[in-house]
Every structure is written in structure tokens, then in C-alpha cells.
Design an enzyme around this catalytic site. Structure first.
Site, PDB file in Angstrom:
ATOM      1  N   TYR A   1      15.335  30.751   8.141  1.00 35.89           N
ATOM      2  CA  TYR A   1      13.901  31.485   8.521  1.00 35.89           C
ATOM      3  C   TYR A   1      13.948  31.864  10.177  1.00 35.89           C
ATOM      4  O   TYR A   1      13.752  30.950  11.072  1.00 35.89           O
ATOM      5  CB  TYR A   1      12.230  30.661   8.264  1.00 35.89           C
ATOM      6  CG  TYR A   1      11.679  30.523   6.611  1.00 35.89           C
ATOM      7  CD1 TYR A   1      12.288  32.816   6.121  1.00 35.89           C
ATOM      8  CD2 TYR A   1      12.073  29.678   5.952  1.00 35.89           C
ATOM      9  CE1 TYR A   1      11.768  32.515   5.040  1.00 35.89           C
ATOM     10  CE2 TYR A   1      11.687  30.154   3.907  1.00 35.89           C
ATOM     11  CZ  TYR A   1      11.791  31.482   3.957  1.00 35.89           C
ATOM     12  OH  TYR A   1      11.134  30.820   2.650  1.00 35.89           O
TER      13      TYR A   1
ATOM     14  N   MET B   1      11.006  25.354   2.062  1.00 34.70           N
ATOM     15  CA  MET B   1      10.503  24.237   1.906  1.00 34.70           C
ATOM     16  C   MET B   1      11.244  23.475   0.939  1.00 34.70           C
ATOM     17  O   MET B   1      11.210  22.579  -0.009  1.00 34.70           O
ATOM     18  CB  MET B   1       9.686  25.084   0.671  1.00 34.70           C
ATOM     19  CG  MET B   1       8.544  24.056  -0.127  1.00 34.70           C
ATOM     20  SD  MET B   1       7.090  25.206  -0.894  1.00 34.70           S
ATOM     21  CE  MET B   1       6.771  26.241  -0.129  1.00 34.70           C
TER      22      MET B   1
ATOM     23  N   LYS C   1       1.023  -1.301   0.380  1.00 35.30           N
ATOM     24  CA  LYS C   1       0.015   0.211   0.090  1.00 35.30           C
ATOM     25  C   LYS C   1       0.797   1.080  -0.091  1.00 35.30           C
ATOM     26  O   LYS C   1       2.113   1.046   0.729  1.00 35.30           O
ATOM     27  CB  LYS C   1      -1.258   0.650   1.146  1.00 35.30           C
ATOM     28  CG  LYS C   1      -0.263  -0.357   2.431  1.00 35.30           C
ATOM     29  CD  LYS C   1      -1.134  -0.686   3.643  1.00 35.30           C
ATOM     30  CE  LYS C   1      -0.701  -0.219   5.112  1.00 35.30           C
ATOM     31  NZ  LYS C   1      -1.424  -0.504   6.246  1.00 35.30           N
TER      32      LYS C   1
ATOM     33  N   ARG D   1     -10.995   0.309  13.876  1.00 39.78           N
ATOM     34  CA  ARG D   1     -10.777   1.477  13.001  1.00 39.78           C
ATOM     35  C   ARG D   1     -12.335   0.827  11.626  1.00 39.78           C
ATOM     36  O   ARG D   1     -13.007   1.169  10.683  1.00 39.78           O
ATOM     37  CB  ARG D   1      -9.744   1.258  12.176  1.00 39.78           C
ATOM     38  CG  ARG D   1      -8.862   2.172  12.122  1.00 39.78           C
ATOM     39  CD  ARG D   1      -7.500   1.902  12.416  1.00 39.78           C
ATOM     40  NE  ARG D   1      -6.774   1.086  11.504  1.00 39.78           N
ATOM     41  CZ  ARG D   1      -6.241   0.680  11.007  1.00 39.78           C
ATOM     42  NH1 ARG D   1      -4.416   1.826  11.241  1.00 39.78           N
ATOM     43  NH2 ARG D   1      -5.587  -0.380  10.371  1.00 39.78           N
TER      44      ARG D   1
HETATM   45  C1  LIG Z   1      -0.274  -1.805   6.751  1.00 40.60           C
HETATM   46  C2  LIG Z   1      -1.499  -2.806   7.055  1.00 40.60           C
HETATM   47  C3  LIG Z   1      -0.395  -4.120   7.486  1.00 40.60           C
HETATM   48  C4  LIG Z   1       0.982  -4.057   7.335  1.00 40.60           C
HETATM   49  O1  LIG Z   1       1.317  -3.961   8.557  1.00 40.60           O
HETATM   50  P1  LIG Z   1       3.475  -3.257   8.623  1.00 40.60           P
HETATM   51  O2  LIG Z   1       2.625  -2.864  10.527  1.00 40.60           O
HETATM   52  O3  LIG Z   1       3.378  -2.146   8.317  1.00 40.60           O
HETATM   53  O4  LIG Z   1       4.032  -4.702   8.796  1.00 40.60           O
HETATM   54  C5  LIG Z   1      -1.024  -5.824   7.718  1.00 40.60           C
HETATM   55  N1  LIG Z   1      -2.070  -5.093   7.726  1.00 40.60           N
HETATM   56  C6  LIG Z   1      -2.518  -4.212   7.384  1.00 40.60           C
HETATM   57  C7  LIG Z   1      -4.625  -4.355   8.056  1.00 40.60           C
HETATM   58  C8  LIG Z   1      -3.099  -3.109   7.326  1.00 40.60           C
HETATM   59  O5  LIG Z   1      -3.482  -2.021   7.451  1.00 40.60           O
END
Ligand SMILES: *Cc1c(COP(=O)(O)O)cnc(C)c1O
Length: 356
Positions: free
Chosen positions: A252, A300, A32, A130
């Protein structure tokens, strides 16, 4: 000259192999957020070639982008299915992770429309609150088998809340709740551990682990030595060096004042590159392996380091992330974690893939 982001695909593959061996059961690749910022298009084919047969993205559009690179293997979307997405899921054989009765209804309708059995992963909430089915939703599925009509539940999964804290009482509590709820889906396999979960012991083993962070070299065992190979190195050349007299300020707001005659090196990297502004006056870089402090505010496109105690010259490289200073450590300096450092890595860096 510009900053160079080196991404070691061999290290990522080696990390996957090590995690799969540790799990001694199938182990997915979580890709992801563009493989945690490192490039899903580069990472996914390497993992596939190494034998990885299960992949997870967060969004449908991420899965659609990599589907052509990952033919014939499980490709699942953690955030589930939204109205209007069902046809794309079924046409591309992408599996939604269903985390509510509403999502189950969307996918069931697609199965009916196509008069086909469609694969599904069911997400059970065991404490994250969640995504995932609640206890009443699980009860509803028990009471009415027709809710899953036309769906084949290949896996049930849950996600650990505190996997990076081995002593947390939440871990065994989630394991007990998950494997109890999984019995409600007798034909389904289980999917449980993320990266850190793979280091919690045999009670966290399942039919499919889902590591992400550890693949990319982040430490799955915070507070202990990192067992993974680092996969990222970020270096940037010094654009200019300014001689700043005692009492002179840098950047800055003049947030840093020289206490001695100082040599200040300017790099063409800033918060627009994911080098967070919260690193101002806090981060360190490395020159020839030796730490040099960030002084003044990150702006930036530019950042300044005090190289007074080094022979650094314009054109020399400072290492911002690398062997001497992992993404986890930079994350700590920024008041965040390595995950956010990697997923923020900017698009302006010149990317070099090792082992491509
Ligand atoms: C992102 C995610 C993972 C991977 O988690 P890591 O801590 O990066 O290994 C696994 N399962 C779900 C549901 C996630 O959202």
C-alpha cells in the site's frame, strides 16, 4: 499453513525459579492480560506446580477465569474493586488490591454484610499517581481505625516508576516512602519489586515480589544482556515470492521502491495479528538466522520482506520473534516495548505450547 506461535512453558517456569532464587523471598506470578498474551490458563497451572503460591491479575474477570486452576493460593486483583464486584471477590476468595478510601469502603461493607473478616492488600502511591492511597488518605486511615473494620491487611504494596532505570533517583525515593508508610500497617507484609525491581538490589527486597515481564522472557535489565530464557517464538511460512524489477514498488502507498532486481516474500501476518503497522519499513525477520528487512507497509493480514540475498523459497519459514530477534528488539523496531508486543500477539496464530 499459518503462522505458529511457540510458547515455552518450561522457560517460563525456569524464569520464575530464577527470579524467586534471586529474591530469596516469596515471589508471585503476575498473570494479568492473559499472562502477557501467552495464555494464563496454560501458564498459571505450571507456575502453581513449580511452587508459586501468589498470583496477580489486573481485573476481577481475569481472576475469576483462573480461580478454578489455582485453588487455595493467593489470587489478587491489581486494579482493585469496583461497585457490584464485592460478592464475587468474597465468594471466590479473591483479594482486592485497595487503592482508595472508596475501595476500602466497598470491601468493608462486604465484610460487614458477611460478618466475616476479609483479606485485603493496600496499595500505597509512592510516585506513579495511577493507583494507590495518597498521603492524605493514609492520614485518614491513621486517624480512624474503623475505616479498616472487618478487614485484615495481609500486604501493603507499591509499584516502581523507573525500575528499568537503575540510576534513577526515583527508585530509592520510592523505597524510602514505601517502607516508611508500611510501618502504619504493623501486621501486614510488604510487596514491592516488579521484574526490573528484582535487579535493583537488597533495598528493594520485600515479603513478596511481583514479576511479570521477566517470567515471559522480556529483558528486566534493558541495555544489558538479558538474563532470562526466551519463551516465545513466532514463525510464518512464505506464501509467495514476487520478482520486483528496479523501480517497482511494494505494498500500500508504494512506500518502498526496489533499487535492484528484488525477491519479495509475502507472509500471512499483519497488524490484525499484533504485528504492528509501525513496523512498516523498519522491522527485520530472520531466515536461517540471517536478518531480512521488512519492506513496504504492514497491512492487515500480510507483510512483505526482501529476501533477495537469501535462497528463501515459498513454504520456507521466516522467524518474526525468536532467539535471533527477541520481542524486546521487535518492540524497539515498532517504537514500543516488548510488553506491548507480547500483549498484542494475535489470536489467529496456531499456538504450540512446549512443556505442556
Ligand atoms: C504489571 C505489574 C507488575 C509486573 O510488572 P513487570 O514489569 O511486568 O514485572 C507488578 N506490579 C504491578 C502493580 C503491576 O501493575
Amino acid at each position: 499453513m499459518s503462522a505458529v506461535l511457540e510458547i515455552d512453558l518450561e522457560a517460563i517456569v525456569e524464569n520464575w525459579r530464577a527470579l524467586a532464587a534471586r529474591h530469596s523471598a516469596p515471589t508471585a506470578g503476575v498473570i494479568k492480560a492473559d499472562a502477557y498474551g501467552l495464555g494464563a490458563a496454560q501458564v498459571a497451572p505450571k507456575l502453581l506446580a513449580a511452587g508459586c503460591e501468589h498470583f496477580f491479575t489486573a481485573h476481577l474477570h481475569e481472576a475469576l477465569a483462573v480461580r478454578p486452576l489455582l485453588p487455595g493460593v493467593l489470587l489478587a486483583v491489581l486494579n482493585g474493586i469496583e461497585p457490584g464486584e464485592a460478592a464475587a471477590f468474597s465468594e471466590q476468595n479473591i483479594t482486592p488490591v485497595l487503592g482508595s478510601l472508596r475501595e476500602i469502603a466497598l470491601w468493608r461493607a462486604e465484610a460487614a454484610r458477611r460478618a466475616r473478616v476479609l483479606p485485603a492488600i493496600v496499595h500505597i502511591d509512592t510516585g506513579m499517581a495511577r493507583l494507590g492511597l495518597s498521603a492524605p488518605e493514609l492520614a485518614a486511615l491513621r486517624e480512624d481505625a474503623a475505616l479498616l473494620a472487618g478487614l485484615r491487611v495481609d500486604y501493603v504494596m507499591t509499584h516502581l516508576v523507573s525500575a528499568d532505570t537503575p540510576e534513577s533517583a526515583l527508585n530509592p525515593r520510592q523505597a524510602a516512602a514505601f517502607f516508611a508508610a508500611a510501618r502504619q500497617f504493623p501486621g501486614a507484609k510488604t510487596s514491592f519489586a516488579n521484574s526490573s525491581g528484582l535487579f535493583l538490589g537488597p533495598a528493594f527486597r520485600s515479603d513478596l515480589a511481583r514479576p511479570g515481564a521477566a517470567l515471559y522472557g522480556l529483558n528486566p535489565t534493558p541495555g544489558r544482556e538479558n538474563p532470562m530464557r526466551r519463551a516465545v517464538r513466532l514463525t510464518a511460512p512464505i506464501l509467495q515470492i514476487h520478482e520486483v524489477p528496479p523501480g517497482g514498488t511494494v505494498g500500500y502507498g508504494g512506500s518502498w521502491t526496489a533499487a535492484r532486481p528484488s525477491r519479495i516474500a509475502t507472509l500471512g501476518v499483519g497488524y490484525a495479528d499484533g504485528y504492528h503497522r509501525s513496523l512498516s519499513n523498519r522491522a527485520t525477520a530472520r531466515f536461517d538466522g540471517n536478518p531480512v528487512p521488512l519492506v513496504g507497509r504492514v497491512s492487515m493480514d500480510l507483510t512483505t520482506f526482501d529476501v533477495t540475498d537469501t535462497p528463501a523459497m515459498p513454504g520456507d519459514l521466516l522467524e518474526l520473534i525468536g532467539p535471533g530477534h527477541a520481542a524486546d528488539a521487535l518492540g524497539a523496531e515498532a517504537g514500543t516495548n516488548g510488553y506491548e508486543i507480547l500483549t498484542s500477539l494475535g489470536r489467529r496464530y496456531r499456538r504450540r505450547y512446549l512443556g505442556a
